[in-house]
Design a protein around this motif. Sequence first.
Motif, PDB file in Angstrom:
ATOM      1  N   TRP A 235       0.830  -1.207   0.000  1.00  0.00           N
ATOM      2  CA  TRP A 235       0.000   0.000   0.000  1.00  0.00           C
ATOM      3  C   TRP A 235       0.867   1.260   0.000  1.00  0.00           C
ATOM      4  O   TRP A 235       0.659   2.194  -0.777  1.00  0.00           O
ATOM      5  CB  TRP A 235      -0.897  -0.037   1.219  1.00  0.00           C
ATOM      6  N   TRP A 236       1.855   1.281   0.871  1.00  0.00           N
ATOM      7  CA  TRP A 236       2.760   2.433   0.972  1.00  0.00           C
ATOM      8  C   TRP A 236       3.532   2.655  -0.317  1.00  0.00           C
ATOM      9  O   TRP A 236       3.703   3.791  -0.772  1.00  0.00           O
ATOM     10  CB  TRP A 236       3.725   2.215   2.145  1.00  0.00           C
ATOM     11  N   LEU A 237       3.977   1.567  -0.941  1.00  0.00           N
ATOM     12  CA  LEU A 237       4.770   1.685  -2.169  1.00  0.00           C
ATOM     13  C   LEU A 237       3.981   2.289  -3.329  1.00  0.00           C
ATOM     14  O   LEU A 237       4.565   2.804  -4.277  1.00  0.00           O
ATOM     15  CB  LEU A 237       5.331   0.324  -2.576  1.00  0.00           C
ATOM     16  N   THR A 238       2.652   2.224  -3.270  1.00  0.00           N
ATOM     17  CA  THR A 238       1.844   2.845  -4.317  1.00  0.00           C
ATOM     18  C   THR A 238       1.580   4.321  -4.023  1.00  0.00           C
ATOM     19  O   THR A 238       0.811   4.964  -4.748  1.00  0.00           O
ATOM     20  CB  THR A 238       0.495   2.122  -4.492  1.00  0.00           C
ATOM     21  N   GLY A 239       2.193   4.840  -2.973  1.00  0.00           N
ATOM     22  CA  GLY A 239       2.024   6.250  -2.639  1.00  0.00           C
ATOM     23  C   GLY A 239       0.778   6.555  -1.846  1.00  0.00           C
ATOM     24  O   GLY A 239       0.367   7.708  -1.741  1.00  0.00           O
ATOM     25  N   ARG A 240       0.182   5.524  -1.238  1.00  0.00           N
ATOM     26  CA  ARG A 240      -1.057   5.708  -0.497  1.00  0.00           C
ATOM     27  C   ARG A 240      -0.795   5.758   1.005  1.00  0.00           C
ATOM     28  O   ARG A 240       0.106   5.101   1.508  1.00  0.00           O
ATOM     29  CB  ARG A 240      -2.034   4.584  -0.830  1.00  0.00           C
ATOM     30  N   GLY A 241      -1.624   6.502   1.685  1.00  0.00           N
ATOM     31  CA  GLY A 241      -1.514   6.576   3.128  1.00  0.00           C
ATOM     32  C   GLY A 241      -0.300   7.377   3.571  1.00  0.00           C
ATOM     33  O   GLY A 241       0.400   8.003   2.777  1.00  0.00           O
ATOM     34  N   SER A 242      -0.046   7.327   4.861  1.00  0.00           N
ATOM     35  CA  SER A 242       1.064   8.080   5.439  1.00  0.00           C
ATOM     36  C   SER A 242       2.143   7.167   6.003  1.00  0.00           C
ATOM     37  O   SER A 242       2.953   7.597   6.820  1.00  0.00           O
ATOM     38  CB  SER A 242       0.534   9.003   6.541  1.00  0.00           C
ATOM     39  N   GLY A 243       2.123   5.915   5.567  1.00  0.00           N
ATOM     40  CA  GLY A 243       3.121   4.979   6.065  1.00  0.00           C
ATOM     41  C   GLY A 243       2.677   4.232   7.299  1.00  0.00           C
ATOM     42  O   GLY A 243       3.516   3.654   8.011  1.00  0.00           O
ATOM     43  N   ASP A 244       1.367   4.201   7.552  1.00  0.00           N
ATOM     44  CA  ASP A 244       0.867   3.462   8.710  1.00  0.00           C
ATOM     45  C   ASP A 244       1.260   1.992   8.608  1.00  0.00           C
ATOM     46  O   ASP A 244       1.058   1.349   7.576  1.00  0.00           O
ATOM     47  CB  ASP A 244      -0.659   3.552   8.782  1.00  0.00           C
ATOM     48  N   GLY A 245       1.839   1.462   9.677  1.00  0.00           N
ATOM     49  CA  GLY A 245       2.191   0.051   9.724  1.00  0.00           C
ATOM     50  C   GLY A 245       3.563  -0.279   9.181  1.00  0.00           C
ATOM     51  O   GLY A 245       3.981  -1.439   9.231  1.00  0.00           O
ATOM     52  N   VAL A 246       4.292   0.711   8.630  1.00  0.00           N
ATOM     53  CA  VAL A 246       5.630   0.443   8.115  1.00  0.00           C
ATOM     54  C   VAL A 246       6.627   1.342   8.828  1.00  0.00           C
ATOM     55  O   VAL A 246       6.290   2.423   9.307  1.00  0.00           O
ATOM     56  CB  VAL A 246       5.719   0.650   6.582  1.00  0.00           C
ATOM     57  N   SER A 247       7.868   0.885   8.912  1.00  0.00           N
ATOM     58  CA  SER A 247       8.910   1.666   9.582  1.00  0.00           C
ATOM     59  C   SER A 247      10.232   1.467   8.872  1.00  0.00           C
ATOM     60  O   SER A 247      10.466   0.449   8.218  1.00  0.00           O
ATOM     61  CB  SER A 247       9.025   1.264  11.054  1.00  0.00           C
ATOM     62  N   SER A 248      11.110   2.454   9.011  1.00  0.00           N
ATOM     63  CA  SER A 248      12.421   2.440   8.362  1.00  0.00           C
ATOM     64  C   SER A 248      13.515   2.246   9.396  1.00  0.00           C
ATOM     65  O   SER A 248      13.405   2.719  10.539  1.00  0.00           O
ATOM     66  CB  SER A 248      12.649   3.761   7.622  1.00  0.00           C
ATOM     67  N   SER A 249      14.581   1.572   8.994  1.00  0.00           N
ATOM     68  CA  SER A 249      15.710   1.344   9.896  1.00  0.00           C
ATOM     69  C   SER A 249      16.398   2.644  10.283  1.00  0.00           C
ATOM     70  O   SER A 249      17.112   2.694  11.292  1.00  0.00           O
ATOM     71  CB  SER A 249      16.723   0.403   9.232  1.00  0.00           C
ATOM     72  N   THR A 250      16.189   3.700   9.518  1.00  0.00           N
ATOM     73  CA  THR A 250      16.794   5.001   9.839  1.00  0.00           C
ATOM     74  C   THR A 250      15.836   5.900  10.611  1.00  0.00           C
ATOM     75  O   THR A 250      16.222   6.993  11.046  1.00  0.00           O
ATOM     76  CB  THR A 250      17.208   5.741   8.555  1.00  0.00           C
ATOM     77  N   GLY A 251      14.603   5.467  10.747  1.00  0.00           N
ATOM     78  CA  GLY A 251      13.615   6.293  11.423  1.00  0.00           C
ATOM     79  C   GLY A 251      12.856   7.216  10.493  1.00  0.00           C
ATOM     80  O   GLY A 251      11.879   7.855  10.901  1.00  0.00           O
ATOM     81  N   THR A 252      13.301   7.316   9.233  1.00  0.00           N
ATOM     82  CA  THR A 252      12.647   8.186   8.252  1.00  0.00           C
ATOM     83  C   THR A 252      12.322   7.370   7.017  1.00  0.00           C
ATOM     84  O   THR A 252      13.206   6.766   6.404  1.00  0.00           O
ATOM     85  CB  THR A 252      13.561   9.360   7.842  1.00  0.00           C
ATOM     86  N   LEU A 253      11.057   7.351   6.637  1.00  0.00           N
ATOM     87  CA  LEU A 253      10.658   6.587   5.455  1.00  0.00           C
ATOM     88  C   LEU A 253      11.132   7.272   4.179  1.00  0.00           C
ATOM     89  O   LEU A 253      11.041   8.502   4.062  1.00  0.00           O
ATOM     90  CB  LEU A 253       9.138   6.437   5.410  1.00  0.00           C
ATOM     91  N   PRO A 254      11.605   6.505   3.202  1.00  0.00           N
ATOM     92  CA  PRO A 254      11.957   7.098   1.907  1.00  0.00           C
ATOM     93  C   PRO A 254      10.714   7.703   1.247  1.00  0.00           C
ATOM     94  O   PRO A 254       9.589   7.290   1.510  1.00  0.00           O
ATOM     95  CB  PRO A 254      12.474   5.891   1.102  1.00  0.00           C
ATOM     96  N   GLN A 255      10.934   8.678   0.396  1.00  0.00           N
ATOM     97  CA  GLN A 255       9.841   9.271  -0.350  1.00  0.00           C
ATOM     98  C   GLN A 255       9.527   8.408  -1.564  1.00  0.00           C
ATOM     99  O   GLN A 255      10.414   8.043  -2.324  1.00  0.00           O
ATOM    100  CB  GLN A 255      10.218  10.677  -0.820  1.00  0.00           C
ATOM    101  N   VAL A 256       8.260   8.075  -1.747  1.00  0.00           N
ATOM    102  CA  VAL A 256       7.848   7.297  -2.915  1.00  0.00           C
ATOM    103  C   VAL A 256       6.808   8.095  -3.680  1.00  0.00           C
ATOM    104  O   VAL A 256       6.053   8.887  -3.116  1.00  0.00           O
ATOM    105  CB  VAL A 256       7.279   5.916  -2.522  1.00  0.00           C
ATOM    106  N   GLY A 257       6.780   7.893  -4.987  1.00  0.00           N
ATOM    107  CA  GLY A 257       5.838   8.619  -5.821  1.00  0.00           C
ATOM    108  C   GLY A 257       4.492   7.935  -5.908  1.00  0.00           C
ATOM    109  O   GLY A 257       4.298   6.824  -5.398  1.00  0.00           O
ATOM    110  N   ALA A 258       3.562   8.607  -6.538  1.00  0.00           N
ATOM    111  CA  ALA A 258       2.227   8.040  -6.714  1.00  0.00           C
ATOM    112  C   ALA A 258       2.258   6.942  -7.754  1.00  0.00           C
ATOM    113  O   ALA A 258       3.060   6.967  -8.695  1.00  0.00           O
ATOM    114  CB  ALA A 258       1.245   9.130  -7.140  1.00  0.00           C
ATOM    115  N   TRP A 259       1.384   5.962  -7.607  1.00  0.00           N
ATOM    116  CA  TRP A 259       1.297   4.824  -8.524  1.00  0.00           C
ATOM    117  C   TRP A 259       0.470   5.202  -9.731  1.00  0.00           C
ATOM    118  O   TRP A 259      -0.559   5.859  -9.592  1.00  0.00           O
ATOM    119  CB  TRP A 259       0.651   3.657  -7.776  1.00  0.00           C
TER     120      TRP A 259
END
Length: 259
Positions: A235-259
Amino acid sequence: MPPDTDARTHDPAHDPVRDPVRDQAHDPGRDLALLHEATNRLVRTVDGLEPEQWTGPSGLPGWTRAHVVAHLALNGEGLASALRGVVAGAQVPMYASQEARDGDIASLATAEQGELRDRLLAASSSYAEAAASVPAELWGTRIERTPGGRTFSAAAAVGMRWREVEIHHVDLDAGYERSSWTPELCTNVLGAMAKRGVGAESFTVRPLDLDGSWGYGDSPADGPTVTGSAADLAWWLTGRGSGDGVSSSTGTLPQVGAW
């Protein structure tokens, strides 16, 4: 099919990063069966919409639920036309242009509920018939999305339609949630997004409920690792939502574009 998810113990740190080309080895017959099931679920949801829901906002900015259904109908028609072109030996793009595609969605979204529902059903049937008519030796034929635009194989069009139906079903915001997605669908989305690209940043995605990982960008090993359930990651990879349920090892999610 998804990786084996039995009770084997393994060290996720040593799981190989997925090769999206390998993961997206298309099995049109399998994908068509899964698409048929997904389409039936979508139609049940559409049939259950009340008139006020039909014109209410969807999960996509600026689109009503009618816009989402209109898009799914036109997408099915475009892919069916392109596949019939493959069989006839003609290059038939999905859409005449991006502008024509957008205008057609806006126009069809104003149709009466019954008319638009019938258009979706007809498009789904037309697509299924067109896909069933493609002989095995023509599945590798390239199809243009728009004239001179990006291309994809006829075989890839089956998984593409499956993703469209499942992702936009959730976009309807009418009770169907990404938590209902199967491991097969999540695997398909993760591989498709890796092959297509999701932005300028490099990173690795590691689902907590599937074996293995998927790399994105030019140097995924040099970027952070993003974890979560396969459905939340897809879901997150398609540019949807705010990243609920996913986390990054650096604490900051990468920016992904819209699907």
